[in-house]
Design a protein around this motif. Structure first.
Motif, PDB file in Angstrom:
ATOM      1  N   GLU A 207      55.159  38.830  30.744  1.00 34.70           N
ATOM      2  CA  GLU A 207      55.246  38.472  32.159  1.00 34.70           C
ATOM      3  C   GLU A 207      54.012  37.687  32.590  1.00 34.70           C
ATOM      4  N   LEU A 208      52.845  38.108  32.133  1.00 35.46           N
ATOM      5  CA  LEU A 208      51.621  37.414  32.509  1.00 35.46           C
ATOM      6  C   LEU A 208      51.607  35.990  31.963  1.00 35.46           C
ATOM      7  N   VAL A 209      52.014  35.801  30.722  1.00 36.63           N
ATOM      8  CA  VAL A 209      52.084  34.459  30.139  1.00 36.63           C
ATOM      9  C   VAL A 209      53.019  33.563  30.962  1.00 36.63           C
ATOM     10  N   GLU A 210      54.120  34.132  31.413  1.00 43.24           N
ATOM     11  CA  GLU A 210      55.082  33.357  32.201  1.00 43.24           C
ATOM     12  C   GLU A 210      54.510  32.927  33.540  1.00 43.24           C
ATOM     13  N   VAL A 211      53.810  33.839  34.236  1.00 39.54           N
ATOM     14  CA  VAL A 211      53.295  33.483  35.558  1.00 39.54           C
ATOM     15  C   VAL A 211      52.134  32.501  35.441  1.00 39.54           C
TER      16      VAL A 211
ATOM     17  N   ALA B 292      52.031  30.110  33.293  1.00 37.13           N
ATOM     18  CA  ALA B 292      52.712  28.817  33.151  1.00 37.13           C
ATOM     19  C   ALA B 292      53.232  28.312  34.488  1.00 37.13           C
ATOM     20  N   ARG B 293      53.676  29.208  35.335  1.00 38.99           N
ATOM     21  CA  ARG B 293      54.229  28.801  36.632  1.00 38.99           C
ATOM     22  C   ARG B 293      53.163  28.218  37.549  1.00 38.99           C
ATOM     23  N   VAL B 294      51.887  28.566  37.344  1.00 41.37           N
ATOM     24  CA  VAL B 294      50.827  27.999  38.185  1.00 41.37           C
ATOM     25  C   VAL B 294      50.096  26.867  37.476  1.00 41.37           C
ATOM     26  N   GLY B 295      50.662  26.352  36.381  1.00 43.93           N
ATOM     27  CA  GLY B 295      50.124  25.152  35.748  1.00 43.93           C
ATOM     28  C   GLY B 295      49.201  25.378  34.581  1.00 43.93           C
ATOM     29  N   GLY B 296      49.097  26.585  34.072  1.00 43.12           N
ATOM     30  CA  GLY B 296      48.225  26.858  32.947  1.00 43.12           C
ATOM     31  C   GLY B 296      49.006  27.099  31.675  1.00 43.12           C
TER      32      GLY B 296
ATOM     33  N   ASP C 258      45.833  36.984  22.304  1.00 39.94           N
ATOM     34  CA  ASP C 258      44.802  37.202  21.297  1.00 39.94           C
ATOM     35  C   ASP C 258      44.449  38.690  21.305  1.00 39.94           C
ATOM     36  N   ASP C 259      45.039  39.427  20.378  1.00 43.36           N
ATOM     37  CA  ASP C 259      44.883  40.887  20.344  1.00 43.36           C
ATOM     38  C   ASP C 259      45.335  41.486  21.678  1.00 43.36           C
ATOM     39  N   ASP C 260      44.426  42.174  22.384  1.00 41.26           N
ATOM     40  CA  ASP C 260      44.820  42.807  23.642  1.00 41.26           C
ATOM     41  C   ASP C 260      44.513  41.925  24.843  1.00 41.26           C
ATOM     42  N   ALA C 261      44.182  40.659  24.593  1.00 36.37           N
ATOM     43  CA  ALA C 261      43.824  39.749  25.679  1.00 36.37           C
ATOM     44  C   ALA C 261      44.808  38.594  25.757  1.00 36.37           C
ATOM     45  N   VAL C 262      44.797  37.930  26.902  1.00 35.16           N
ATOM     46  CA  VAL C 262      45.536  36.687  27.101  1.00 35.16           C
ATOM     47  C   VAL C 262      44.504  35.603  27.409  1.00 35.16           C
ATOM     48  N   VAL C 263      44.501  34.532  26.633  1.00 31.87           N
ATOM     49  CA  VAL C 263      43.548  33.446  26.814  1.00 31.87           C
ATOM     50  C   VAL C 263      44.236  32.326  27.568  1.00 31.87           C
ATOM     51  N   VAL C 264      43.646  31.961  28.712  1.00 28.25           N
ATOM     52  CA  VAL C 264      44.255  30.984  29.615  1.00 28.25           C
ATOM     53  C   VAL C 264      43.437  29.702  29.598  1.00 28.25           C
ATOM     54  N   SER C 265      44.131  28.589  29.513  1.00 30.82           N
ATOM     55  CA  SER C 265      43.507  27.278  29.631  1.00 30.82           C
ATOM     56  C   SER C 265      44.400  26.408  30.497  1.00 30.82           C
ATOM     57  N   GLY C 266      43.941  25.200  30.780  1.00 31.41           N
ATOM     58  CA  GLY C 266      44.746  24.316  31.609  1.00 31.41           C
ATOM     59  C   GLY C 266      44.200  24.212  33.013  1.00 31.41           C
ATOM     60  N   ASP C 267      44.981  23.570  33.865  1.00 31.86           N
ATOM     61  CA  ASP C 267      44.532  23.225  35.222  1.00 31.86           C
ATOM     62  C   ASP C 267      44.856  24.354  36.204  1.00 31.86           C
ATOM     63  N   VAL C 268      44.141  25.462  36.088  1.00 31.98           N
ATOM     64  CA  VAL C 268      44.284  26.582  37.012  1.00 31.98           C
ATOM     65  C   VAL C 268      42.908  26.858  37.611  1.00 31.98           C
ATOM     66  N   SER C 269      42.831  26.853  38.944  1.00 32.90           N
ATOM     67  CA  SER C 269      41.532  27.070  39.578  1.00 32.90           C
ATOM     68  C   SER C 269      41.059  28.498  39.324  1.00 32.90           C
ATOM     69  N   PRO C 270      39.750  28.686  39.217  1.00 34.96           N
ATOM     70  CA  PRO C 270      39.232  30.047  38.985  1.00 34.96           C
ATOM     71  C   PRO C 270      39.677  31.042  40.050  1.00 34.96           C
ATOM     72  N   ASP C 271      39.688  30.603  41.330  1.00 36.40           N
ATOM     73  CA  ASP C 271      40.101  31.519  42.394  1.00 36.40           C
ATOM     74  C   ASP C 271      41.557  31.926  42.247  1.00 36.40           C
ATOM     75  N   SER C 272      42.415  30.953  41.918  1.00 31.93           N
ATOM     76  CA  SER C 272      43.840  31.251  41.738  1.00 31.93           C
ATOM     77  C   SER C 272      44.049  32.204  40.567  1.00 31.93           C
ATOM     78  N   LEU C 273      43.331  31.953  39.475  1.00 33.17           N
ATOM     79  CA  LEU C 273      43.488  32.799  38.299  1.00 33.17           C
ATOM     80  C   LEU C 273      42.990  34.217  38.578  1.00 33.17           C
ATOM     81  N   GLN C 274      41.900  34.308  39.329  1.00 34.55           N
ATOM     82  CA  GLN C 274      41.360  35.622  39.672  1.00 34.55           C
ATOM     83  C   GLN C 274      42.369  36.417  40.495  1.00 34.55           C
ATOM     84  N   ALA C 275      42.982  35.773  41.512  1.00 34.02           N
ATOM     85  CA  ALA C 275      43.960  36.450  42.361  1.00 34.02           C
ATOM     86  C   ALA C 275      45.207  36.819  41.570  1.00 34.02           C
ATOM     87  N   LEU C 276      45.663  35.884  40.704  1.00 30.73           N
ATOM     88  CA  LEU C 276      46.856  36.154  39.901  1.00 30.73           C
ATOM     89  C   LEU C 276      46.621  37.343  38.968  1.00 30.73           C
TER      90      LEU C 276
END
Length: 335
Positions: free
Chosen positions: A276-280, A282-286, A291-309
């Motif tokens: 579910e987290l991977v899907e959302v 992608a929906r905000v442009g990332g 990676d093991d127990d983590a999700v590594v995010v890259s792409g055009d997602v603002s830090p504030d948006s990613l923090q709130a998400l």
């Protein structure tokens, strides 16, 4: 044929601190319920309560008898009665009360009370119901259930209805899980909130302006528990904080996610699944990879948006390593 009968006696009068609510009802029943010839349930109640009856009493008179009428206004008293804010629109506040209920203005009532005073909810409505039940058995020898009721609005529905905020001696839920319907379909989550249904039925007889704080329902003795069993109480109808999909109102949810206060996290529920987290993301442009127990995010997602998400989905943002992207880890739900 199944029959359900409801009677709400007139003539109770003003309830004040220290009044014995059970005695008020028993005395009123002994005096007779009608000015003319009684019939039906009223005729039966002229001889008092019967085993298996359900007695319903409004939270307002319970509060009055318990000394919960205080001087002040809703705005002044709301903070002390609030566990957390759920939603607000202008001056309207929907809050989760310290009893676990979600109500407008914490159920604080300024009607049918002296100017300058308000009525607070009972401190423990289930305890109030148990005390009334015990007292009714002492006075009458009858085994009855007791429900304390209050009025509430509903999400997505206009108007209000009464529901159970306290209960004793009653199966508050009818659990149909494990049964089958006439077509052979398994019933998985069907669990009618019968305590709320009885509260709504009682309010039809009591009315909002009739001065009838009590009602007696006959016809569902199957829901009444043995005298020594008070049951789980109406608290069993309250979803734990975080188990409700609507822990915040729409606007409040946005604000709380942006603020990211750890004290607000519980109402968003348990951490979402990785997929579910991977899907959302992608929906905000990332883009995201696991990676093991983590999700590594890259792409055009603002830090504030990613923090709130991440906060709204029960995940935490780690400090990113150079060139690796931002790592998200699930928030721990227990120590």
């Amino acid at each position: 044929m199944t029959e359900l009968r409801v009677v709400a006696p007139d003539g109770i009068g003003e309830v004040r601190t220290g009044d014995d609510l059970a005695a008020l009802l028993v005395d009123r029943l002994a005096e007779g319920l009608t000015d003319g010839p009684a019939d039906g349930l009223a005729d039966g109640l002229a001889d008092g309560l019967a085993d298996g009856d359900v007695v319903l009493v409004t939270s307002k008179v319970v509060s009055k008898a318990e000394g919960r009428v205080v001087r002040g206004t809703r705005d002044e008293l709301l903070p002390a009665e609030t566990a957390r804010l759920v939603a607000s629109r202008g001056p309207t506040r929907i809050v989760r009360t310290r009893q676990g209920l979600t109500l407008a203005a914490a159920g604080i009532d300024a009607s049918n009370v002296e100017p300058g005073r308000v009525v607070l909810l009972p401190v423990d409505p289930d305890a109030s119901a148990r005390a009334i039940r015990s007292r009714l058995r002492e006075l009458t020898g009858r085994n009855v259930a007791v429900v304390v009721t209050d009025t509430a609005g509903r999400a997505w529905r206009e108007g209000q209805t009464d529901l159970a905020v306290g209960a004793a001696g009653l199966r508050v839920l009818e659990d149909f899980a494990g049964r089958r319907d006439d077509y052979g379909n398994d019933l998985v989550v069907t669990a009618p909130a019968v305590a709320d249904e009885l509260a709504g039925a009682a309010e039809l007889a009591q009315g909002k302006l009739g001065g009838r704080p009590f009602a007696v329902i006959r016809g569902r003795a199957d829901l009444v528990l043995p005298p020594e069993d008070d049951g789980p109480g109406a608290v069993a109808l309250v979803r734990p904080d975080g188990a409700d999909l609507f822990g915040y109102g729409a606007r409040e949810a946005v604000l709380r996610a942006l603020l990211g206060d750890p004290d607000d996290a519980a109402a968003f529920g348990a951490p979402s699944e990785v997929t579910e987290l991977v899907e959302v993301v992608a929906r905000v442009g990332g883009t995201a990879r696991v990676d093991d127990d983590a999700v590594v995010v890259s792409g055009d997602v603002s830090p504030d948006s990613l923090q709130a998400l991440a906060f709204a989905h029960g995940w935490l943002v780690d400090v990113p390593d150079a060139g690796e992207g931002v790592r998200l880890r699930p928030r721990r739900t227990s120590p």
